[in-house]
Design a protein around this motif. Structure first.
Motif, PDB file in Angstrom:
ATOM      1  N   LEU B 770       0.840  -1.198   0.000  1.00 16.71           N
ATOM      2  CA  LEU B 770       0.000   0.000   0.000  1.00 16.71           C
ATOM      3  C   LEU B 770       0.883   1.259   0.000  1.00 16.71           C
ATOM      4  O   LEU B 770       0.628   2.220  -0.720  1.00 16.71           O
ATOM      5  CB  LEU B 770      -0.865  -0.027   1.263  1.00 16.71           C
ATOM      6  CG  LEU B 770      -2.118   0.807   1.297  1.00 16.71           C
ATOM      7  CD1 LEU B 770      -3.145   0.213   0.352  1.00 16.71           C
ATOM      8  CD2 LEU B 770      -2.686   0.828   2.715  1.00 16.71           C
ATOM      9  N   VAL B 771       1.923   1.221   0.832  1.00 10.14           N
ATOM     10  CA  VAL B 771       2.824   2.375   0.919  1.00 10.14           C
ATOM     11  C   VAL B 771       3.710   2.436  -0.328  1.00 10.14           C
ATOM     12  O   VAL B 771       3.986   3.516  -0.857  1.00 10.14           O
ATOM     13  CB  VAL B 771       3.669   2.306   2.203  1.00 10.14           C
ATOM     14  CG1 VAL B 771       4.652   3.456   2.260  1.00 10.14           C
ATOM     15  CG2 VAL B 771       2.763   2.328   3.427  1.00 10.14           C
ATOM     16  N   ALA B 772       4.127   1.252  -0.804  1.00  9.59           N
ATOM     17  CA  ALA B 772       5.046   1.216  -1.950  1.00  9.59           C
ATOM     18  C   ALA B 772       4.405   1.817  -3.197  1.00  9.59           C
ATOM     19  O   ALA B 772       5.103   2.265  -4.108  1.00  9.59           O
ATOM     20  CB  ALA B 772       5.494  -0.222  -2.207  1.00  9.59           C
ATOM     21  N   ARG B 773       3.070   1.831  -3.235  1.00  7.11           N
ATOM     22  CA  ARG B 773       2.403   2.433  -4.385  1.00  7.11           C
ATOM     23  C   ARG B 773       2.771   3.906  -4.538  1.00  7.11           C
ATOM     24  O   ARG B 773       2.671   4.483  -5.611  1.00  7.11           O
ATOM     25  CB  ARG B 773       0.878   2.319  -4.236  1.00  7.11           C
ATOM     26  CG  ARG B 773       0.323   0.977  -4.636  1.00  7.11           C
ATOM     27  CD  ARG B 773      -1.162   1.072  -4.724  1.00  7.11           C
ATOM     28  NE  ARG B 773      -1.650   2.030  -3.710  1.00  7.11           N
ATOM     29  CZ  ARG B 773      -2.878   2.484  -3.646  1.00  7.11           C
ATOM     30  NH1 ARG B 773      -3.759   2.085  -4.525  1.00  7.11           N
ATOM     31  NH2 ARG B 773      -3.255   3.331  -2.716  1.00  7.11           N
ATOM     32  N   ARG B 774       3.185   4.506  -3.432  1.00  8.48           N
ATOM     33  CA  ARG B 774       3.559   5.911  -3.471  1.00  8.48           C
ATOM     34  C   ARG B 774       4.771   6.159  -4.360  1.00  8.48           C
ATOM     35  O   ARG B 774       5.003   7.275  -4.792  1.00  8.48           O
ATOM     36  CB  ARG B 774       3.875   6.412  -2.060  1.00  8.48           C
ATOM     37  CG  ARG B 774       2.625   6.537  -1.271  1.00  8.48           C
ATOM     38  CD  ARG B 774       2.836   6.911   0.163  1.00  8.48           C
ATOM     39  NE  ARG B 774       1.522   7.093   0.731  1.00  8.48           N
ATOM     40  CZ  ARG B 774       0.926   8.270   0.865  1.00  8.48           C
ATOM     41  NH1 ARG B 774       1.565   9.365   0.523  1.00  8.48           N
ATOM     42  NH2 ARG B 774      -0.279   8.353   1.362  1.00  8.48           N
ATOM     43  N   VAL B 775       5.544   5.103  -4.578  1.00  7.31           N
ATOM     44  CA  VAL B 775       6.697   5.223  -5.469  1.00  7.31           C
ATOM     45  C   VAL B 775       6.224   5.690  -6.852  1.00  7.31           C
ATOM     46  O   VAL B 775       6.893   6.464  -7.525  1.00  7.31           O
ATOM     47  CB  VAL B 775       7.440   3.867  -5.565  1.00  7.31           C
ATOM     48  CG1 VAL B 775       8.469   3.879  -6.684  1.00  7.31           C
ATOM     49  CG2 VAL B 775       8.109   3.556  -4.233  1.00  7.31           C
TER      50      VAL B 775
END
Lengths: 242, 788
Positions: B770-775
């Protein structure tokens, strides 16, 4: 032809009617208003102009960090404005070396490791040690950025950019944060890359003195190239007056 | 002045809503489990106390074979006794149409219309039985509901050897049967065991006990010495076949309820603190990071004239606001879960009313604990904000110092990539925060593991009790111990393959100043159907002399192998003998003593060694055998191993799996909260570096590796830590949940290890992605224009 193959280029970049519009809320900012240009392989080009005149926008589009709103941009016979994100990444990985005003080194990696960050993913890189030797930092390879001076950090950034033997080096104010003596050393390493590796050099600066080391100078105003100066002879960085 | 800071507070909360929510969820879990267990505990205690008080639950109890009713007056005259009442208690076998299993009831005598002074019946519907109306009964509500019985229905029963037809005139409950279990059974089964009340004269007539009683209930005067009353009562009752008086703590219904309350109390002490510790950690990490990033703003505010206290309070309010969200959500969730759990208790326990209410104190207590733990977590960050001088704050922070670690020097030789170095050094650079992620994820795993292992504990109990310790198909209990002829009689029933005798003799064991009421189970040394199985799985044979004690019992008495205990028979010959403890055995269920048949016979000398018979049968003949047994007046009841096992499994599935379901959600909430905050902080710290990597030609997936790699490494480190904590927590909870009635073994299966790890890995992976999508949303251009 694949984007990786850049050796036989005669024209590095060509652009037609390149426009870039930033939408910020309700206002539109026209950063580029129809730029046409042609840059030959191995050429040194300096982009001059006041803040907000479109130099950085052009550099970002040329380097595949950003996309034009309209118009065409070519690298050799690769049309950059049709590439998707992954293809643009591959294009950058293979062809482009970036150097920024604020170095953008990874603080947790030593000089050697910062260079290896690039050589780890390149096809035919030089050794990290070789690249650092080229910028005169063979002795300080295992220092972390925090242990290096500003000029040394910028030279690590240069070594990182040239280590993959890129077709093009894009430099955004590379000496902006440096004093003149240090700035000259950095420019010398860039000049060496151009003369020894045949790398095309596109350089943004506010320092008109630096323009004298270019083959051509593009003068930007209001999102357009207002004029192009051609230098019959290029001076060496050491001869630049700051 | 404060107002604009409050606007900043609201905007900060909105900007950091994901992280704030993740912390709130953990606090909500703490609050919910606190409100749930405290609320249910208090509701049950209050309900029980009110029930006992209103319906005059007795304080001392005694049973006997038969005593004249006049004994009651003599008992009432004893010093310290406030009231005494005698009654007949008689087991009966019921014959419900269409039912082919052993159904039993205990019938209690009552006065006219159901009136009693002690252990009063709550008539739910209908009326009490007439004092001399043969066959009129009040039936307990749960039994009636489980068997579809209602007022006016008639039931065939065998009471004291003769056939009777009972008519239901009332549906009721009583405080001495909140929890009821048939003799010889392990679990309550309301469809197969009922509590009935019948008019005194009618039951006297049915059991041939005119003006006689079989049990006594007493209340004590304020300040009376219960032990002293029990001692005197025993002396009075002994000539009538008394089996030893006892107080509430040994009363089956009351002690089982106490046991449940103790478990709830244990839950309050173990589970909410786990969540609170995690929330403290999270507040510490998130607020610490927030204050580091807002360093320049803090300097500016101080330069403008805001006091250090105002700024400290501003950040503390941020922590408190997040906590308040958790408190509100957790209170609602806890209240709702508590209400559902109370309903569940209502199904298992026979209460006339079950008032679920959570007092304001419980909410306030939980809220105070939550705010205290968050504030504790906030102290570090707030102190940093308070101590920062404006001049220092407005200059950029010194660059972080990185070092090449020892492990890495080794790793470099093994071919670490530059990205690998980035990950390893970042973890080493922030050891406290890395440790918090490891411990936080570890705690979530530990909590999950320690609750999932209850399923294993139940399965181990099931396995030990039903497969290893019991090999008979049926247990036939007799009204009173029989001689060996009954064994031949049972063997002659078609389909019975083997019969063995066993007997449970009530005794009081004493050692030094300590004494315990229990039973000695006896069997012949070569009996094979009922074995004594050690917690290690080994079988313990009966010694030719002396006793075997369950380890729990030995510990309660403080007696060791080789020492002698006093054995006081509580039935038949009331003699006292010294007997040597020849072994102890670690058993999961009950606290008993064992002796070889001959050893016990020499003590009891009644020539009736068969208290119950263990039968192995041909399954095809089961119905025939049950029917044959039901016709025998000497038979008190028949327990089927298979039915008991099914019931136990059903209980495990309904209750434990529901509980485990909750804890999967709660533990996952912790893992999500810890990983989400860790990853968000990591991302915000590394946004610049990640954008740099993108510029250098790293693909999104490669850049995400930097983020995910660090989290993966921390989660990997958390797994052994979590399993270790899970082992500790699991053993602690097993110990807290164990009682005289049963002991929960700590015997986690490999599947439990695997399942717990998988759930946490899944929660961590989901959150990290979920956080990695911010990449994907990294703005390379903007980031690189700025000085880091």
């Amino acid at each position: 032809m694949s984007v990786e193959d850049s050796q036989a280029l005669r024209t590095a970049f060509s652009a037609r009617e390149l426009c870039k519009v930033y939408e910020t809320g309700e206002t539109q900012v026209h950063a580029l208003r129809g730029v046409d240009l042609e840059i030959r392989a191995g050429e040194v080009v300096v982009l001059l102009g006041p803040s907000g005149s479109g130099k950085s926008t052009l550099l970002n589009i040329v380097g595949g960090l950003d996309r034009a709103t309209s118009g065409d941009i070519w690298y050799g016979d690769t049309q950059l404005n049709t590439l998707d994100d992954a293809e643009l990444t591959r294009f950058r990985r293979a062809n482009i070396g970036f150097i920024f005003q604020f170095y953008n080194l990874i603080p947790s990696l030593t000089a050697r490791e910062n260079v290896r960050l690039v050589t780890d993913i390149s096809q035919n890189p030089m050794g990290a040690e070789e690249a650092l030797a080229m910028v005169g930092l063979a002795e300080r390879m295992d220092h972390f950025p925090a242990q290096l001076s500003g000029g040394e950090q910028q030279r690590v950034a240069v070594a990182r950019a040239i280590a993959k033997r890129p077709g093009v080096l894009l430099c955004d104010e590379p000496t902006g944060a440096l004093d003149s003596a240090t700035g000259v050393r950095v420019l010398e390493t860039l000049e060496r890359a151009n003369s020894e590796l045949g790398t095309t050099l596109i350089l943004i600066t506010h320092n008109a003195g630096i323009a004298a080391m270019a083959d051509r100078v593009f003068n930007f105003l209001d999102g357009r190239i207002a004029s192009i100066d051609v230098n019959q002879t290029r001076i060496l960085p050491s001869e630049i007056k700051w | 002045m404060v107002k604009s800071l409050d606007i900043k507070l609201l905007r900060d909360l909105w900007r950091m809503r994901g992280q704030a929510l993740a912390i709130s969820v953990v606090i909500a879990a703490a609050m919910a489990t606190f409100v749930l267990s405290m609320g249910v505990h208090r509701s049950l205690v209050e309900t029980r106390d009110a029930y006992y008080d209103r319906y005059h639950f007795a304080e001392v109890f005694a049973s006997m074979t038969r005593a004249p009713r006049s004994l009651v007056e003599r008992v009432e005259a004893l010093e310290g006794v406030a009231e005494a009442e005698g009654r007949i208690q008689q087991y009966a076998t019921l014959d419900l149409p269409g039912r082919n299993d052993s159904i039993r009831a205990i019938i209690n005598s009552v006065g006219d219309g159901g009136a009693t002074r002690l252990n009063q019946i709550v008539i739910r519907r209908g009326r009490g039985p007439g004092i001399d109306q043969a066959g009129e009964v009040v039936v307990d509500e749960n039994f009636a509901a489980a068997n579809g019985l209602d007022l006016g229905d008639e039931i065939d029963a065998i009471i004291y050897g003769s056939q009777d037809r009972l008519k239901i005139v009332g549906i009721g409950l009583a405080p001495d049967f909140i929890w009821a279990i048939a003799p010889g059974e392990l679990m309550p089964d309301e469809s197969r065991f009922g509590i009935f009340w019948m008019g005194e004269k009618a039951l006297e007539a049915a059991t041939n006990r005119t003006e006689a009683i079989t049990s006594l209930s007493l209340t004590l005067e304020r300040g009376a010495n219960e032990q002293e009353v029990i001692r005197r009562l025993d002396t009075l009752v002994e000539p009538y076949g008394g089996t030893g008086a006892y107080g509430r703590e040994d009363h089956a219904s009351n002690s089982f309820l106490d046991n449940e309350l103790m478990q709830l109390d244990g839950m309050t002490k173990v589970i909410p603190p786990v969540f609170l510790i995690v929330s403290t950690f999270l507040v510490y990490v998130v607020l610490g990071r927030m204050i580091r990033t807002e360093r320049a703003e803090i300097g500016l505010l101080k330069a403008f004239g805001y006091s250090s206290a105002a700024i400290g309070w501003h950040y503390l309010k941020f922590a408190i606001a997040i906590t308040l969200m958790g408190i509100v959500f957790g209170s609602i969730l806890g209240w709702w879960l508590g209400s559902a759990m109370t309903d569940l208790y209502g199904e298992y326990y026979r209460f006339p009313f079950l008032n679920y209410h959570v007092s304001g104190e419980v909410f306030l207590g939980g809220a105070a604990l939550s705010i205290a733990s968050s504030s504790l977590g906030a102290i570090g960050g707030v102190r940093a904000a308070v101590q920062l001088s404006p001049a220092v704050a407005m200059s950029p922070p010194p660059p972080p110092v990185y070092r090449v670690g020892v492990l890495e020097r080794l790793g470099a030789k093994a071919g670490f990539t530059a990205v690998g170095h980035m990950i390893a050094r970042h973890i080493a650079r922030w050891p406290g925060r890395s440790a918090i992620t490891v411990v936080g994820v570890g705690l979530s795993l530990g909590l999950l593991f320690s609750t999932v292992q209850f399923v294993d504990a139940s399965r181990t109990m099931l396995d030990d009790f039903f497969f290893r310790a019991q090999r008979q198909d049926l247990t036939v209990t007799f009204i009173e111990p029989r001689n060996e002829d009954v064994l031949y009689e049972l063997t002659s029933i078609e389909g019975v393959i083997a019969v063995e005798a066993t007997r449970a003799t009530p005794v009081r064991l004493s050692f030094g100043s300590k004494s315990e009421r229990t039973v000695i189970e006896s069997a012949s040394a070569d009996a094979t159907m009922m074995a004594r199985v050690d917690s290690g799985g080994g079988e313990v044979g009966l010694p030719p002399a002396g006793l075997i004690l369950s380890r729990q019992l030995a510990q309660q008495l403080g007696v060791a192998v080789g020492q002698s205990v006093q054995v006081e028979l509580l039935a038949g010959r009331r003699i006292t003998r010294e007997m040597k403890v020849s072994a102890t055995i670690d058993e999961l269920v009950g606290t008993r003593a064992y002796a070889e048949e001959g050893v016990l016979d020499s003590l009891v000398r009644d020539g009736a060694p068969v208290g119950s018979a263990l039968l192995r049968i041909d399954p095809a003949m089961r119905d025939h055998i049950i029917a044959e047994l039901a016709d025998r007046p000497v038979v008190l009841g028949v327990t089927e191993r298979a039915a008991a096992m099914r019931l136990f499994q059903q209980m495990v599935e309904e209750n434990i799996l529901t509980m485990v379901g909750f804890y999967i959600a709660f533990a996952a909430a912790i893992a999500v909260g810890v990983v989400y905050n860790g990853a968000r902080i990591l991302f915000s710290e590394r946004a610049h570096e990640l954008a740099t990597l993108r510029v250098l030609g790293y693909h999104r997936s490669e850049v995400a590796t930097v983020l995910l790699g660090e989290i993966a490494l921390l989660v990997a480190m958390a797994l052994p830590v979590g399993l270790l904590m899970g082992n500790g927590l699991g053993q602690l909870m097993a110990a807290m949940f164990s009682s005289d009635l049963f002991r929960l073994p700590f015997a986690p299966s490999r599947a439990t290890y695997g399942f717990s790890v998988l759930v946490i890995l899944f929660a961590a992976l989901f959150t990290a992605l979920l956080v990695a999508r911010r990449v994907n949303r990294l703005d390379m251009v903007r980031v690189l224009k700025a000085r880091e």
